[in-house]
Design an enzyme around this catalytic site. Structure first.
Site, PDB file in Angstrom:
ATOM      1  N   LYS A 262       1.147  -0.871   0.102  1.00 14.17           N
ATOM      2  CA  LYS A 262      -0.315  -0.020   0.019  1.00 14.17           C
ATOM      3  C   LYS A 262       0.243   0.957   0.485  1.00 14.17           C
ATOM      4  CE  LYS A 262      -0.624  -0.368   4.940  1.00 14.17           C
ATOM      5  NZ  LYS A 262      -1.507  -0.638   6.465  1.00 14.17           N
ATOM      6  N   ARG A 263       1.689   0.994   0.422  1.00 10.09           N
ATOM      7  CA  ARG A 263       2.970   2.555   0.757  1.00 10.09           C
ATOM      8  C   ARG A 263       3.215   2.978  -0.657  1.00 10.09           C
ATOM      9  NH1 ARG A 263       1.433   4.833   5.019  1.00 10.09           N
ATOM     10  NH2 ARG A 263       1.939   2.469   6.752  1.00 10.09           N
TER      11      ARG A 263
END
Ligand code: GLU
Length: 510
Positions: A262-263
């Site tokens: 998700k980063r």
């Protein structure tokens, strides 16, 4: 052949990553093309990782994507309940079967004693494994009389139930994507099947449910490959027929090595989740494909090609086409690199496939929100249709019609600084005033006629075309962008065109 029954079995521990949606999609495609059943099972036995709202999020995301379930949602189907936390008694019955057969055992080791032995091994430079070599040293029912076990259980001492992994057994598995997979049982430890809270771990619950729900194909992410051998042994321990297995390749970062996280999305500006998600703990909001303006069909298309290919040059597919041609044997083993630009390309392609009327329907609500007044009525519909036809080819998202064409609906309130500097010269205001005088009599107000009249005028004045056309564009559009200027003039109409030129003259001056 057995009826095809597949399941998507998410744990409600957070939002569904695109890798999870792809798993659901591949299951769905297989079910649909074979007239089989698609089941949603919620694997929520790990209470410590439960995240409120995650189950709803998962269901909403799948519904938006167009993945439908035959069983499981709202407990529809004959094999329920479909939520593992509601199936406690079922797992208890099956764990008892393993205990009775001597294939599982009670372990009373405390976290402290396990920690201690782990450290002892570490100081010897070894890794502790709870297995055939060490289990005789531990505080478990294998090393006790039946009476002792009974006594300790009656005292309600905390325990877990572990699976007794057979010693030195070559486990030979079949994976529909990877072919034969071999693991020696000595690499596995005696996994906990039931935790101290009386709830099963993922492994037990997962295989009991796959068996009871008559799952024919287990299609899941590569991250579950390390559990594959354990699951095989569990099926054997129960004496059950195994489903077929397929472990899908990981989705990898666009650049560098490793799994897409998700980063990466936040860093590089693309969504990693189907729908936006707010992390209540950190307050962070993660973007979603839906909110970013992707169509579900584009999202499905881009997911389908992450790790699968049709074996032809074709890349743009609808869900129905995918159902027709999807084939597990064309899924790759190696990780699929995620390409955010390609994701946009799919969206662009699907937007091009939509009819102008469909696009108008999607655009009018955007317009209404931006303009703040109702966009009902035939006139605005027809006008929007023309705008969309002019901009469609270069547009990727419905919002682009506004971003690239707001000037069709509202006069510029500011002018691109760079463009002004370059194109609005000292003599421009006078030239624009002259232009106003000249064009106000032009009839009919049509692009071709405007083109002709204005060209003649520019030629007579013996000045460069750009000297008039660029400031004119700036006046009407607010920048040096947009389609054919004479078409823009026709669309705006005479009064609005004149008004905008006059406004630019008074605002930009010089
Ligand atoms: N609950 C697991 C997950 O969250 C399911 C894995 C499987 O499909 O076996 O992905």
């Amino acid at each position: 052949m057995k009826d095809i029954r597949v399941r998507f079995a998410p744990s409600p521990t957070g939002p569904l990553h695109i890798g999870g949606v792809r798993t659901a999609l591949f299951n769905y495609l297989l079910a649909k093309q074979s007239g089989g059943k698609m089941i949603l099972r919620i694997e929520d036995t790990d209470q410590t990782r439960f995240v409120p709202g995650a189950e709803e999020y998962i269901k909403n995301s799948l519904a938006w994507t167009g993945i439908e379930f035959d069983e499981g949602v709202n407990d529809k189907g004959d094999f329920g309940p479909y939520k593992q936390s509601e199936r406690k008694e079922i797992y208890q019955k099956y764990i008892q079967e393993l205990l009775d057969a001597g294939k599982a055992y009670y372990a009373f080791d405390t976290p402290e004693s396990l920690d201690k032995i782990r450290k002892e091994f570490e100081t010897k430079g070894e890794r502790f494994m709870y297995n055939h070599a060490t289990r005789s040293l531990m505080d478990n029912s294998l090393n006790m009389t039946d009476d002792e076990v009974k006594e300790r259980l009656s005292k309600a001492e905390p325990y877990v139930i572990r699976f007794k992994i057979p010693e030195n057994k070559e486990i030979v598995m079949q994976d529909l994507i990877r072919g034969e997979v071999r693991v020696n049982s000595n690499t596995l430890d005696d996994k906990v099947l039931m935790k101290s809270d009386g709830l099963p771990t993922y492994h037990l619950a997962n295989i009991v449910d796959d068996h009871l729900m008559q799952i024919s194909h287990v299609i899941r992410g590569e991250e579950w490959l390390p559990s594959f051998a354990l699951h095989y042994l569990l099926y054997d321990a129960f004496g059950w027929e195994k489903p077929q297995f397929a472990h899908l390749p990981l989705i990898m970062k666009p650049v560098g090595k490793g799994k897409l996280s998700k980063r990466d999305g936040a860093k590089m500006g693309f969504p990693v989740f189907p729908m936006a998600w707010k992390d209540d703990k950190t307050g962070e909001i993660y973007a979603g494909y839906k909110e970013d303006g992707y169509f579900p069909e584009s999202f499905v298309n881009l997911l389908a090609l992450l790790g699968w290919n049709p074996g032809t040059e074709q890349e743009v597919f609808t869900m129905d086409e995918l159902i027709e041609i999807f084939d597990l044997s064309r899924v790759n083993k190696s990780g699929a690199k995620f390409d955010p630009e390609k994701a946009k390309w799919f969206q662009h392609q699907h937007l091009q496939r939509k009819s102008t009327n469909e696009l108008v329907d999607l655009f009018l609500p955007v317009l209404q929100e931006k303009l703040g007044y109702t966009t009902e009525g035939k006139a605005i519909r027809d006008y929007s249709k023309k705008v969309i036809e002019l901009l469609k080819e270069r547009a990727t998202f419905v919002k682009d019609f506004w971003e690239q064409g707001a000037f069709f609906f509202t006069a510029p309130t500011e002018y691109g600084a760079k463009a002004v500097k370059k194109q609005w010269k000292a003599d421009t205001p006078d030239l624009m005033k002259e232009l106003i005088e000249m064009i106000k009599d032009i009839e009919p107000w049509q692009a071709s006629n405007l083109k002709e009249k204005i060209s003649v005028w520019i030629n007579q004045k013996e000045i460069g075309f750009g000297k008039v056309m660029q400031p004119l564009r700036l006046s009407l559009v607010g920048d040096l962008k947009g389609p054919d200027l004479f078409v823009i003039m026709e669309m705006l109409g005479k009064a609005e065109t004149l008004k905008r030129i006059a406004q630019a003259v008074s605002v930009l001056k010089k």
